[in-house]
Motif scaffolding. Structure first.
Motif, mmCIF file in Angstrom:
data_model
loop_
_atom_site.group_PDB
_atom_site.id
_atom_site.type_symbol
_atom_site.label_atom_id
_atom_site.label_comp_id
_atom_site.label_asym_id
_atom_site.label_seq_id
_atom_site.Cartn_x
_atom_site.Cartn_y
_atom_site.Cartn_z
ATOM 1 N N LEU A 78 -61.398 67.357 -48.905
ATOM 2 C CA LEU A 78 -61.252 68.861 -48.930
ATOM 3 C C LEU A 78 -62.239 69.359 -49.727
ATOM 4 N N GLU A 79 -61.650 69.534 -50.584
ATOM 5 C CA GLU A 79 -62.851 69.762 -52.250
ATOM 6 C C GLU A 79 -63.343 68.741 -51.981
ATOM 7 N N SER A 80 -63.659 66.697 -51.558
ATOM 8 C CA SER A 80 -64.957 65.866 -51.899
ATOM 9 C C SER A 80 -65.632 66.360 -51.299
ATOM 10 N N HIS A 81 -65.816 67.296 -50.054
ATOM 11 C CA HIS A 81 -66.061 67.142 -49.100
ATOM 12 C C HIS A 81 -67.132 68.183 -49.478
ATOM 13 N N TYR A 82 -66.374 69.368 -50.092
ATOM 14 C CA TYR A 82 -67.201 70.423 -50.695
ATOM 15 C C TYR A 82 -68.063 70.589 -50.974
ATOM 16 N N LEU A 83 -67.951 69.398 -51.979
ATOM 17 C CA LEU A 83 -68.743 69.243 -53.294
ATOM 18 C C LEU A 83 -69.922 68.601 -52.663
ATOM 19 N N ALA A 84 -69.551 67.471 -51.598
ATOM 20 C CA ALA A 84 -70.815 67.062 -50.900
ATOM 21 C C ALA A 84 -71.951 67.759 -50.654
ATOM 22 N N GLY A 85 -71.501 68.710 -49.838
ATOM 23 C CA GLY A 85 -72.539 69.783 -49.185
ATOM 24 C C GLY A 85 -71.394 69.428 -47.931
ATOM 25 N N GLY A 86 -70.805 69.539 -47.266
ATOM 26 C CA GLY A 86 -70.361 69.732 -46.123
ATOM 27 C C GLY A 86 -69.937 70.871 -45.553
ATOM 28 N N ASN A 87 -69.260 70.985 -44.206
ATOM 29 C CA ASN A 87 -68.730 72.869 -43.815
ATOM 30 C C ASN A 87 -66.999 71.608 -43.441
ATOM 31 N N VAL A 88 -66.363 72.550 -44.889
ATOM 32 C CA VAL A 88 -65.194 72.385 -44.567
ATOM 33 C C VAL A 88 -64.278 72.208 -43.520
ATOM 34 N N ASP A 89 -64.598 73.870 -43.472
ATOM 35 C CA ASP A 89 -64.154 74.834 -42.160
ATOM 36 C C ASP A 89 -63.972 74.258 -40.707
ATOM 37 N N ARG A 90 -65.350 73.575 -40.306
ATOM 38 C CA ARG A 90 -66.135 72.914 -39.466
ATOM 39 C C ARG A 90 -65.469 71.709 -38.937
ATOM 40 N N VAL A 91 -65.456 71.664 -40.095
ATOM 41 C CA VAL A 91 -64.248 69.756 -40.381
ATOM 42 C C VAL A 91 -62.998 69.729 -40.117
ATOM 43 N N VAL A 92 -62.234 70.850 -40.338
ATOM 44 C CA VAL A 92 -60.968 70.739 -39.857
ATOM 45 C C VAL A 92 -60.832 71.471 -38.521
ATOM 46 N N ASN A 93 -61.599 72.402 -38.149
ATOM 47 C CA ASN A 93 -61.626 73.046 -36.512
ATOM 48 C C ASN A 93 -62.006 71.896 -36.148
ATOM 49 N N ALA A 94 -62.790 70.682 -36.634
ATOM 50 C CA ALA A 94 -63.390 69.541 -35.436
ATOM 51 C C ALA A 94 -62.009 68.613 -35.117
ATOM 52 N N LEU A 95 -61.531 68.923 -36.172
ATOM 53 C CA LEU A 95 -59.462 67.728 -36.170
ATOM 54 C C LEU A 95 -59.471 68.785 -35.518
ATOM 55 N N ILE A 96 -58.635 69.924 -35.078
ATOM 56 C CA ILE A 96 -57.936 69.999 -34.822
ATOM 57 C C ILE A 96 -57.982 70.155 -32.979
ATOM 58 N N ALA A 97 -59.593 70.835 -32.622
ATOM 59 C CA ALA A 97 -59.702 70.410 -31.329
ATOM 60 C C ALA A 97 -59.796 68.664 -30.968
ATOM 61 N N ALA A 98 -59.585 67.920 -31.454
ATOM 62 C CA ALA A 98 -59.960 66.255 -31.623
ATOM 63 C C ALA A 98 -58.723 66.295 -30.732
ATOM 64 N N GLN A 99 -57.194 66.456 -32.418
ATOM 65 C CA GLN A 99 -56.291 66.034 -32.094
ATOM 66 C C GLN A 99 -55.909 67.123 -30.609
ATOM 67 N N ARG A 100 -56.137 67.874 -30.003
ATOM 68 C CA ARG A 100 -55.444 68.541 -29.219
ATOM 69 C C ARG A 100 -55.854 68.047 -27.782
ATOM 70 N N ALA A 101 -57.359 67.184 -27.757
ATOM 71 C CA ALA A 101 -57.279 66.843 -26.799
ATOM 72 C C ALA A 101 -57.212 64.963 -26.240
ATOM 73 N N ASN A 102 -56.221 64.467 -27.911
ATOM 74 C CA ASN A 102 -56.335 63.689 -27.017
ATOM 75 C C ASN A 102 -57.131 62.499 -28.334
ATOM 76 N N ILE A 103 -57.950 63.006 -28.818
ATOM 77 C CA ILE A 103 -59.222 62.216 -28.765
ATOM 78 C C ILE A 103 -58.782 61.548 -30.005
ATOM 79 N N GLU A 104 -59.136 60.316 -30.420
ATOM 80 C CA GLU A 104 -58.804 59.644 -31.961
ATOM 81 C C GLU A 104 -59.575 59.707 -32.795
ATOM 82 N N LEU A 105 -59.823 61.083 -33.809
ATOM 83 C CA LEU A 105 -61.136 60.880 -34.708
ATOM 84 C C LEU A 105 -60.104 61.431 -36.355
ATOM 85 N N GLY A 106 -60.408 60.385 -37.128
ATOM 86 C CA GLY A 106 -59.948 60.761 -38.430
ATOM 87 C C GLY A 106 -61.172 61.607 -39.416
#
Length: 328
Positions: A78-106
């Protein structure tokens, strides 16, 4: 007050200042929240984030959310993604949504999508709930020259595997528009398009327009269809007008040539008259020379004058008769 009396107050003030600085620099409350959520984060890790100019709340709060959702992500990711200029909270929300929908997303793919400038959370949501893209009116001309306008609704679903490097909505709309124009143009008449608008959908959908895009086209539906201008008739009218202008130009060219030829003939007539006058001027000289040389007598000359007088009289009478006939 003496120094001995002020010393305890100074010590208490220094302690308060040190504690305030400590709580400001070290997010103790955030560390306590992480421990309460079952996320074990070293206090020195938070201090290191401060030194690396990382906002600890931007990393720890998504980490707590991911831990509660059962995701296997680490603080370093998470810290490396933040330092790269990414939106950590949005990525985590996407991972949670993908897990709930049984979508394979790392995490790595989600981070790559986010760093590529795409909304990874919206992409996951679009994979679950397809999106409808509406095209503007697209005009095509059938073989009978009638313009047909069609508006389509494209139902697409995000393709997670092609989000990085895949084309966007504009490409899909452009390809569908090209397919609509091609289908209308290959129709023998506009009435066939009006009778079977689903023909456009089937032809366009069968071309695999979603290749190389970030979407998967589920369906293409014709929302509205309308008749435009009679382009064939307009083209024929324009062609007829052009042919008329060409014919007029050629006629004007022939008229100009005729006028020029007429002027040329007038000039030739004047030239011949000049030659006649010149020849007539030589007649008296020839008569005088004939009289002097004895080739012509006085009676011959008088007969010549009589003949000229008779000719002039006949011409005069003829002209008078002609004028009388014209007056009648």
């Amino acid at each position: 007050m003496t120094i001995e009396q002020l010393l305890p107050i100074i010590i208490v003030g220094l302690i308060v200042i040190v504690v305030a600085i400590l709580f400001t620099f070290i997010p103790v409350m955030l560390w306590i929240s992480a421990l309460a959520a079952g996320v074990h984060v070293n206090i020195f890790t938070l201090v290191g984030m401060r030194l690396r100019r990382v906002v600890p709340a931007r990393v720890i709060n998504p980490l707590i959310k991911a831990h509660k959702a059962g995701l296997d992500v680490t603080t370093n990711q998470l810290e490396s993604h933040y330092l790269a200029g990414g939106n950590v909270d949005r990525v985590v929300n996407a991972l949670i949504a993908a897990q709930r929908a049984n979508i394979e997303l790392g995490f790595e793919r989600a981070a790559a999508i986010d760093l590529a400038g795409r909304d990874v959370l919206e992409a996951v949501q679009m994979s679950v709930n397809p999106k409808v893209i509406e095209t503007p009116f697209i005009a095509g001309i059938s073989m009978d020259g009638i313009e047909v306008k069609a508006k389509a609704r494209i139902t697409v679903r995000a393709n997670i595997d092609r989000l990085v490097g895949g084309a966007g909505e504009d490409t899909v709309i452009a390809r569908v528009g090209e397919g609509i124009v091609s289908t209308i143009g290959s129709s023998e008449s506009h009435s066939k398009v009006l009778e079977n608008p689903d023909l456009i959908s089937h032809n366009v959908l069968s071309k695999g327009l979603d290749a190389g895009t970030a979407f998967e086209i589920l369906s293409i539906d014709i929302a509205d269809i309308d008749i435009g201008k009679n382009i064939g008739a307009m083209l024929q009218t324009d062609q007829a007008e052009a042919d008329k202008n060409i014919a007029q130009a050629k006629a004007e060219e022939r008229r100009a040539m005729a006028v020029a030829q007429e002027q040329e003939m007038v000039a030739k007539v004047q030239e011949m008259r000049a030659k006649v006058v010149e020849a007539e001027a030589d007649v008296p000289l020839a008569l005088a020379e004939a009289l002097r040389s004895g080739h012509m007598g006085v009676m011959d000359y008088m007969n010549y004058k009589n003949i000229n007088a008779d000719t002039d009289m006949r011409n005069t009478i003829g002209n008078m008769s002609k004028d009388e006939n014209e007056e009648e």
